[in-house]
Design an enzyme around this catalytic site. Structure first.
Site, PDB file in Angstrom:
ATOM      1  N   LYS A 128      47.846 -12.205  52.782  1.00  0.00           N
ATOM      2  CA  LYS A 128      47.473 -11.248  53.838  1.00  0.00           C
ATOM      3  C   LYS A 128      47.531 -11.970  55.173  1.00  0.00           C
ATOM      4  O   LYS A 128      47.389 -13.197  55.235  1.00  0.00           O
ATOM      5  CB  LYS A 128      46.044 -10.751  53.601  1.00  0.00           C
ATOM      6  N   GLY A 167      52.699  -3.697  56.366  1.00  0.00           N
ATOM      7  CA  GLY A 167      51.705  -3.148  57.286  1.00  0.00           C
ATOM      8  C   GLY A 167      50.306  -3.114  56.699  1.00  0.00           C
ATOM      9  O   GLY A 167      50.103  -3.316  55.509  1.00  0.00           O
ATOM     10  N   ASP A 168      49.351  -2.876  57.556  1.00  0.00           N
ATOM     11  CA  ASP A 168      47.951  -2.590  57.187  1.00  0.00           C
ATOM     12  C   ASP A 168      47.382  -1.932  58.452  1.00  0.00           C
ATOM     13  O   ASP A 168      48.159  -1.369  59.259  1.00  0.00           O
ATOM     14  CB  ASP A 168      47.205  -3.887  56.805  1.00  0.00           C
ATOM     15  N   SER A 385      56.206  -1.268  48.030  1.00  0.00           N
ATOM     16  CA  SER A 385      56.792  -2.379  48.793  1.00  0.00           C
ATOM     17  C   SER A 385      57.665  -3.237  47.883  1.00  0.00           C
ATOM     18  O   SER A 385      58.748  -3.684  48.267  1.00  0.00           O
ATOM     19  CB  SER A 385      55.686  -3.275  49.374  1.00  0.00           C
TER      20      SER A 385
HETATM   21  P1  NDP Z   1      45.905   2.726  60.030  1.00  0.00           P
HETATM   22  O1  NDP Z   1      45.838   1.760  61.139  1.00  0.00           O
HETATM   23  O2  NDP Z   1      47.104   3.566  59.875  1.00  0.00           O
HETATM   24  O3  NDP Z   1      44.645   3.704  60.068  1.00  0.00           O
HETATM   25  C1  NDP Z   1      43.347   3.199  60.024  1.00  0.00           C
HETATM   26  C2  NDP Z   1      42.380   4.348  60.202  1.00  0.00           C
HETATM   27  O4  NDP Z   1      41.059   3.890  59.983  1.00  0.00           O
HETATM   28  C3  NDP Z   1      42.402   4.929  61.604  1.00  0.00           C
HETATM   29  O5  NDP Z   1      42.042   6.274  61.533  1.00  0.00           O
HETATM   30  C4  NDP Z   1      41.330   4.104  62.307  1.00  0.00           C
HETATM   31  O6  NDP Z   1      40.775   4.745  63.436  1.00  0.00           O
HETATM   32  C5  NDP Z   1      40.309   3.968  61.212  1.00  0.00           C
HETATM   33  N1  NDP Z   1      39.577   2.706  61.367  1.00  0.00           N
HETATM   34  C6  NDP Z   1      40.092   1.464  61.381  1.00  0.00           C
HETATM   35  N2  NDP Z   1      39.139   0.547  61.579  1.00  0.00           N
HETATM   36  C7  NDP Z   1      37.995   1.250  61.693  1.00  0.00           C
HETATM   37  C8  NDP Z   1      36.669   0.865  61.905  1.00  0.00           C
HETATM   38  N3  NDP Z   1      36.307  -0.417  62.036  1.00  0.00           N
HETATM   39  N4  NDP Z   1      35.749   1.859  61.958  1.00  0.00           N
HETATM   40  C9  NDP Z   1      36.109   3.173  61.826  1.00  0.00           C
HETATM   41  N5  NDP Z   1      37.369   3.581  61.618  1.00  0.00           N
HETATM   42  C10 NDP Z   1      38.289   2.637  61.555  1.00  0.00           C
HETATM   43  O7  NDP Z   1      45.641   1.870  58.695  1.00  0.00           O
HETATM   44  P2  NDP Z   1      45.945   2.268  57.187  1.00  0.00           P
HETATM   45  O8  NDP Z   1      45.792   3.730  56.998  1.00  0.00           O
HETATM   46  O9  NDP Z   1      47.199   1.605  56.804  1.00  0.00           O
HETATM   47  O10 NDP Z   1      44.758   1.485  56.429  1.00  0.00           O
HETATM   48  C11 NDP Z   1      43.526   2.134  56.084  1.00  0.00           C
HETATM   49  C12 NDP Z   1      42.875   1.332  54.960  1.00  0.00           C
HETATM   50  O11 NDP Z   1      43.727   1.314  53.813  1.00  0.00           O
HETATM   51  C13 NDP Z   1      42.585  -0.144  55.247  1.00  0.00           C
HETATM   52  O12 NDP Z   1      41.417  -0.525  54.558  1.00  0.00           O
HETATM   53  C14 NDP Z   1      43.787  -0.851  54.639  1.00  0.00           C
HETATM   54  O13 NDP Z   1      43.498  -2.202  54.329  1.00  0.00           O
HETATM   55  C15 NDP Z   1      43.975  -0.020  53.391  1.00  0.00           C
HETATM   56  N6  NDP Z   1      45.285  -0.068  52.752  1.00  0.00           N
HETATM   57  C16 NDP Z   1      46.432   0.190  53.452  1.00  0.00           C
HETATM   58  C17 NDP Z   1      47.653   0.171  52.805  1.00  0.00           C
HETATM   59  C18 NDP Z   1      48.935   0.523  53.491  1.00  0.00           C
HETATM   60  O14 NDP Z   1      49.960   0.562  52.825  1.00  0.00           O
HETATM   61  N7  NDP Z   1      48.931   0.815  54.791  1.00  0.00           N
HETATM   62  C19 NDP Z   1      47.754  -0.175  51.383  1.00  0.00           C
HETATM   63  C20 NDP Z   1      46.486  -0.352  50.716  1.00  0.00           C
HETATM   64  C21 NDP Z   1      45.310  -0.310  51.396  1.00  0.00           C
HETATM   65  P3  NDP Z   1      41.486   4.581  64.881  1.00  0.00           P
HETATM   66  O15 NDP Z   1      42.708   5.434  64.823  1.00  0.00           O
HETATM   67  O16 NDP Z   1      40.465   5.039  65.849  1.00  0.00           O
HETATM   68  O17 NDP Z   1      41.784   3.121  65.008  1.00  0.00           O
HETATM   69  O1  2IT Z   2      46.377  -3.606  51.256  1.00  0.00           O
HETATM   70  C1  2IT Z   2      47.568  -3.417  50.908  1.00  0.00           C
HETATM   71  O2  2IT Z   2      47.900  -3.374  49.717  1.00  0.00           O
HETATM   72  C2  2IT Z   2      48.574  -3.230  51.952  1.00  0.00           C
HETATM   73  N1  2IT Z   2      48.229  -3.222  53.127  1.00  0.00           N
HETATM   74  C3  2IT Z   2      50.034  -3.078  51.594  1.00  0.00           C
HETATM   75  C4  2IT Z   2      50.649  -4.402  51.312  1.00  0.00           C
HETATM   76  C5  2IT Z   2      52.138  -4.405  51.103  1.00  0.00           C
HETATM   77  O3  2IT Z   2      52.678  -5.512  51.008  1.00  0.00           O
HETATM   78  O4  2IT Z   2      52.775  -3.347  51.054  1.00  0.00           O
END
Ligand code: NDP
Ligand code: 2IT
Length: 453
Positions: A128, A167-168, A385
């Site tokens: 990560k 991404g994350d 991925s």
């Molecule tokens: P994005 O950046 O696309 O969206 C994040 C969302 O969560 C936004 O709505 C954001 O609000 C909100 N958010 C982020 N931080 C906070 C905080 N501290 N308090 C309140 N709201 C918050 O990220 P993702 O959708 O990609 O990721 C969301 C979650 O899913 C994370 O935990 C990530 O690790 C996990 N994840 C993501 C994967 C992926 O493929 N993208 C895969 C597996 C897990 P705002 O718009 O105001 O910032």
């Molecule tokens: O938390 C997760 O699994 C991710 N943000 C996606 C990681 C990836 O390599 O697609």
């Protein structure tokens, strides 16, 4: 030494050697806390020092990222890449850009990723990275200059068979594009060194949707096991980013009604169901705050974070059958789960990484609320991925339906593996225990095979 003392010893030395990494301890404690039955059954893991080794990253890289803002001022951030474990494949895991990022957060995410990636059944190790850079309010030019500067250092450490970031939070298609372009300029090579790429230049169809879709497929598997399904269910979802949006989309496909979403400033409740087109327009295209939703849908309610009842997340006070925390870590605490329970919620399915606090998880398990842990339920993103890596390596391009079918069957096999492992260790239906043990076993056995590394 008893198994419990072995676990306690590793926990203690982790806290002593890496002070202040609260979220990392939480993730380690959760995993180690469920491994007792397999450590009892298999003394080899203690003999080979597996726990001592697995909690230390193989390598962690910390670097300065300097870039120029639109006003011509030099800005400085910290970049990280933690290459946690490569026992079963090249390091794989996302990059998070958020002001809260520190080494402890990247390590918790990297640690979770080891077991998540193992559960997918694919050959990917855990890693990560990210930065404390805050993308909010930045121009495209500033985002691009930051990403380019970040990649100048990161490019020295990644590679198709070495480490493949994605991404994350705060890193989506735009950021992956800028980083990919810089990597290509630096090396002259068009290689699959990142996933989540644009579909015109090596990205896989369905990767954008995969985490949210996968989380809903997982929930459907959990409910099917109880002769139930998502059809007709009311769902609450937190977040409004990549994971939340495609969770909401797939919930509609499955016949459920998602009635909430949220961002860092507040939450929306729409009893008619969240309007997906408006949500995508506001968050994906205009990058605005979700309070804009009420300008289009006057009947919906917006609650800003400062008006939430003390110590709670208002999303979880909305009555629902199933809850999908899909924003960030520790966003669902003991008070929240009590609210969900009181209102009849049957299942919590984690789209985010570690969204439920340990106290909330204990409460779920004590009160018969089904719990789908993130490392199993949100593994569809990283699994897809890996499908992108496969397509890049074989120079193929699969259709949306082909990738979606593979994703659906991977989510079923993660559910089956977690469920069957919980049964094997005499705690049938405890998916947290099943997922942790199954994820651990494959990695630990591979570490033993590879000797003292
Ligand atoms: P994005 O950046 O696309 O969206 C994040 C969302 O969560 C936004 O709505 C954001 O609000 C909100 N958010 C982020 N931080 C906070 C905080 N501290 N308090 C309140 N709201 C918050 O990220 P993702 O959708 O990609 O990721 C969301 C979650 O899913 C994370 O935990 C990530 O690790 C996990 N994840 C993501 C994967 C992926 O493929 N993208 C895969 C597996 C897990 P705002 O718009 O105001 O910032
Ligand atoms: O938390 C997760 O699994 C991710 N943000 C996606 C990681 C990836 O390599 O697609």
């Amino acid at each position: 030494m008893s198994v419990q003392s072995y676990i306690d010893k590793v926990m203690k030395s982790t806290m002593q050697s890496t002070p202040g990494q609260t979220e990392f301890y939480q993730a380690v404690e959760e995993v180690l806390g469920t491994l007792e039955p397999i450590l009892l059954a298999e003394p080899k893991y203690d003999n080979y020092n597996i726990l001592e080794r697995i909690v230390i990253p193989e390598r962690q890289i910390l670097f300065r990222v300097v870039w120029m803002d639109d006003a011509g001022k030099i800005q400085t951030n910290i970049g990280y890449r933690v290459q946690f474990n490569s026992a079963i494949g090249p390091y794989k895991g996302g990059l998070r850009f958020h002001p809260s990022v520190n080494l402890g957060i990247i390590k918790f995410l990297g640690f979770e990723q080891i077991f998540k990636n193992s559960l997918t059944g694919l050959s990917i190790g855990g890693g990560k990275g990210g930065s404390n850079f805050d993308p909010k309010g930045k121009s495209d030019g500033e985002i691009m200059r930051f990403c380019q500067s970040f990649m100048i250092e990161l490019s020295k450490h990644i590679g198709e068979t070495r480490d493949v970031p994605a991404g994350d939070i705060g890193v989506g298609g735009r950021e992956i594009g800028y980083m990919f372009g810089e990597y290509k300029r630096l090396t002259g090579n068009f290689e699959g060194i990142l996933t989540g790429k644009g579909v015109n230049w090596g990205g896989s169809l369905t990767r954008t949707e995969a985490t949210g879709f996968g989380s809903v497929y997982f929930a459907e598997n959990v409910l099917n096991k109880q002769d139930d399904s998502l059809k007709g269910k009311i769902a609450t979802v937190s977040g409004s980013g990549n994971v939340a949006i495609y969770t909401i989309q797939k919930l509609y496909d499955m016949g459920a009604t998602p009635v909430t979403c949220s961002d860092s400033r507040g939450m929306i409740y729409d009893k008619n169901g969240i309007d997906l087109d408006s949500l995508k327009l506001i968050k994906e295209i205009n990058r605005q705050s979700i309070d804009e939703y009420c300008l289009i849908h006057k009947h919906a309610t917006y609650l800003p974070v400062h008006s939430y009842p003390e110590g709670t997340n208002a999303v979880w006070a909305v009555p629902c059958d199933v809850a999908f925390p899909s924003a960030t870590q520790n966003e669902l605490n003991l008070e929240d789960i009590k609210n969900l329970h009181k209102n009849g919620c049957k299942l919590v399915c984690e789209g985010a990484n570690m969204p439920s606090t340990p106290e909330a998880i204990d409460y779920m398990q004590a009160n018969g609320i089904m719990y789908a842990p993130g490392k199993a339920a949100n593994a569809g993103g990283v699994a897809t991925s890996q499908l992108e890596m496969s397509q890049n390596a074989s120079m193929q391009k699969w259709t949306f339906a082909e990738v979606d079918d593979k994703l659906r069957s991977i989510m079923k096999s993660i559910f089956d593996l977690s469920y069957d492992t919980s049964k094997e260790f005499e705690d049938e239906g405890n998916l947290m225990k099943g997922a942790n043990i199954a994820g651990f076993r494959k990695v630990a056995d591979s570490m033993i095979d590879q000797g003292a590394v």
